[in-house]
Design an enzyme around this catalytic site. Structure first.
Site, short mmCIF file in Angstrom:
data_model
loop_
_atom_site.label_atom_id
_atom_site.label_comp_id
_atom_site.label_asym_id
_atom_site.label_seq_id
_atom_site.Cartn_x
_atom_site.Cartn_y
_atom_site.Cartn_z
CB ALA A 68 -8.56 -6.00 -2.65
N GLY A 113 -10.42 -2.71 -6.46
CA GLY A 113 -11.44 -2.41 -5.46
C GLY A 113 -11.59 -0.91 -5.20
CD GLU A 146 -14.41 -4.03 -8.02
OE1 GLU A 146 -13.46 -4.27 -7.25
OE2 GLU A 146 -15.15 -4.90 -8.50
CD GLU A 150 -10.04 -5.84 -10.02
OE1 GLU A 150 -9.84 -5.29 -11.13
OE2 GLU A 150 -10.75 -5.35 -9.14
C1 HXC Z 1 -1.10 -4.20 -1.28
C2 HXC Z 1 -0.04 -2.44 -2.31
C3 HXC Z 1 -1.10 -2.32 -3.24
C4 HXC Z 1 -2.21 -3.23 -3.12
C5 HXC Z 1 0.38 -0.82 -3.70
N1 HXC Z 1 0.84 -1.51 -2.62
N2 HXC Z 1 -0.81 -1.29 -4.08
N3 HXC Z 1 -0.05 -3.37 -1.35
N4 HXC Z 1 -2.16 -4.14 -2.12
N5 HXC Z 1 -3.28 -3.19 -3.92
C6 HXC Z 1 2.11 -1.32 -1.90
C7 HXC Z 1 3.28 -1.80 -2.72
O1 HXC Z 1 3.43 -3.20 -2.61
C8 HXC Z 1 4.43 -1.04 -2.10
O2 HXC Z 1 4.79 -1.67 -0.90
C9 HXC Z 1 3.78 0.29 -1.75
O3 HXC Z 1 2.37 0.07 -1.70
C10 HXC Z 1 4.04 1.35 -2.82
O4 HXC Z 1 3.62 0.82 -4.07
P1 HXC Z 1 4.41 1.13 -5.43
O5 HXC Z 1 3.91 0.19 -6.43
O6 HXC Z 1 5.86 1.19 -5.18
O7 HXC Z 1 3.87 2.63 -5.72
P2 HXC Z 1 3.76 3.40 -7.09
O8 HXC Z 1 4.96 3.16 -7.95
O9 HXC Z 1 3.38 4.79 -6.70
O10 HXC Z 1 2.51 2.74 -7.86
C11 HXC Z 1 1.24 2.90 -7.38
C12 HXC Z 1 0.26 1.88 -8.05
C13 HXC Z 1 0.82 0.45 -7.84
C14 HXC Z 1 0.12 2.18 -9.54
C15 HXC Z 1 -1.09 2.07 -7.36
O11 HXC Z 1 1.17 0.28 -6.49
C16 HXC Z 1 -0.13 -0.65 -8.24
O12 HXC Z 1 -0.30 -0.94 -9.43
N6 HXC Z 1 -0.78 -1.27 -7.25
C17 HXC Z 1 -1.62 -2.44 -7.43
C18 HXC Z 1 -2.91 -2.10 -8.15
C19 HXC Z 1 -3.80 -3.33 -8.34
O13 HXC Z 1 -3.39 -4.30 -8.98
N7 HXC Z 1 -4.99 -3.31 -7.75
C20 HXC Z 1 -5.95 -4.41 -7.82
C21 HXC Z 1 -5.88 -5.22 -6.56
S1 HXC Z 1 -7.00 -6.59 -6.62
P3 HXC Z 1 6.31 -1.89 -0.47
O14 HXC Z 1 6.22 -2.84 0.68
O15 HXC Z 1 7.05 -2.41 -1.67
O16 HXC Z 1 6.78 -0.51 -0.06
C22 HXC Z 1 -8.49 -5.94 -6.21
C23 HXC Z 1 -9.63 -6.91 -6.14
C24 HXC Z 1 -10.90 -6.28 -5.67
O17 HXC Z 1 -8.64 -4.78 -6.00
C25 HXC Z 1 -11.88 -7.32 -5.25
C26 HXC Z 1 -13.03 -6.75 -4.44
C27 HXC Z 1 -12.67 -6.23 -3.12
#
Ligand code: HXC
Length: 257
Positions: free
Chosen positions: A65, A108, A111, A131
């Site tokens: 998400a 997400g 999921e 999460e």
């Molecule tokens: C918003 C995101 C994002 C996310 C990455 N970005 N994931 N923005 N939401 N989930 C954005 C970053 O902020 C960054 O923006 C750009 O994408 C590139 O990300 P990097 O981290 O620099 O890329 P990389 O080093 O390649 O790493 C990739 C990654 C990492 C491993 C996927 O981005 C990451 O760990 N993302 C978050 C994963 C996460 O925690 N997901 C759970 C979300 S909660 P800028 O502006 O800096 O360029 C969830 C709840 C679900 O899913 C509930 C039900 C729907």
């Protein structure tokens, strides 16, 4: 300016929806959830489509998400925003869904893959429910689906630690149907989907319902439900065609009736 967050195409009876938001690692913003839901609904209503593939890019399936969109969301917002409606919408899809995963499928995104009926993964795929590291828990079915597929202990570890697993481990644990070499994941997923799309569509939909019922019901109720769906399949023209074709040693021509 970002374009459409998903792209759609069809290949031989298969509808392909691809997440296309590379600047945010295909994060599932409200716009993405809406566009994805719409694309899936449209394919599901199309009699020419027998299976749907949901895919991302080589680098990322979906990073979960959209954390930037979620940060300032209130409790009330969380109850009404598009992701809350998306999951039941996805579950209502009668057409089988194949997730084609390369790169990250996190939160997400993981999921979304688990909610599909089958998963084809590139050897580069990584699955995880991070999460907990953000102070929330999975909200798109992750705790339930992982516990059902992996058992409580394994699911608990992934959900409590946020540890990522690679495609090979996901395959061993039973989340993933098949693992392909890098670059071959989408073709392999489409090939699997085309095999399903060549089968008689009503029987395919009944079969999907029957298998999904296994997670919802006790065995005796599930067996009774399967029997009713079997009887429905016996009422179709396609099953007369399928059986006649077998006996007459020819290829069947299914018409979805
Ligand atoms: C918003 C995101 C994002 C996310 C990455 N970005 N994931 N923005 N939401 N989930 C954005 C970053 O902020 C960054 O923006 C750009 O994408 C590139 O990300 P990097 O981290 O620099 O890329 P990389 O080093 O390649 O790493 C990739 C990654 C990492 C491993 C996927 O981005 C990451 O760990 N993302 C978050 C994963 C996460 O925690 N997901 C759970 C979300 S909660 P800028 O502006 O800096 O360029 C969830 C709840 C679900 O899913 C509930 C039900 C729907």
């Amino acid at each position: 300016m970002a374009g459409e967050p998903v792209t759609v195409e069809t290949r031989g009876g298969v509808g392909i929806v691809r997440l296309d938001r590379p600047e945010a690692r295909n994060a599932l913003s409200p716009e993405v959830f809406e566009a994805l839901g719409e694309a899936i609904d449209r394919f599901d209503a199309d009699p020419g489509i027998g299976c749907i593939v949901i895919a991302g890019s080589d680098e990322v399936f979906a990073a979960g998400a959209d954390i930037k969109a979620m940060r300032d969301r209130s409790f009330q917002d969380a109850m009404t925003q598009p992701s809350a409606r998306f999951w039941p919408r996805l579950a209502a899809c009668r057409t089988p869904l194949v997730a084609a995963v390369s790169g990250f499928a996190l939160g997400g995104g993981c999921e979304l893959a688990l909610a599909c009926d089958m998963i084809v993964a590139s050897e580069t795929a990584e699955f995880g429910q991070p999460e907990i590291t953000l102070g929330i828990i999975p909200g798109g079915g992750g705790t339930q689906r992982l516990a059902r597929v992996l058992g409580k202990q394994q699911a608990m570890e992934l959900v409590l630690t946020g540890r990522r697993i690679r495609a090979a481990e996901a395959h061993e644990l039973g989340i993933v149907n098949r693992v392909t070499r890098e670059g071959e994941w989408l073709d392999a997923a489409v090939e699997l989907a085309q095999l399903v799309a060549r089968r008689p569509p009503i029987a395919v939909q009944l079969a999907k319902q029957a298998v999904l019922a296994a997670d919802e019901t006790a065995l005796s109720a599930g067996l009774a439900y399967e029997r009713r769906l079997f009887e429905l399949a016996m009422a179709t023209e396609d099953r007369v065609e399928g059986m006649s074709a077998f006996i007459e040693k020819r290829k069947p021509r299914f018409r979805g009736r």
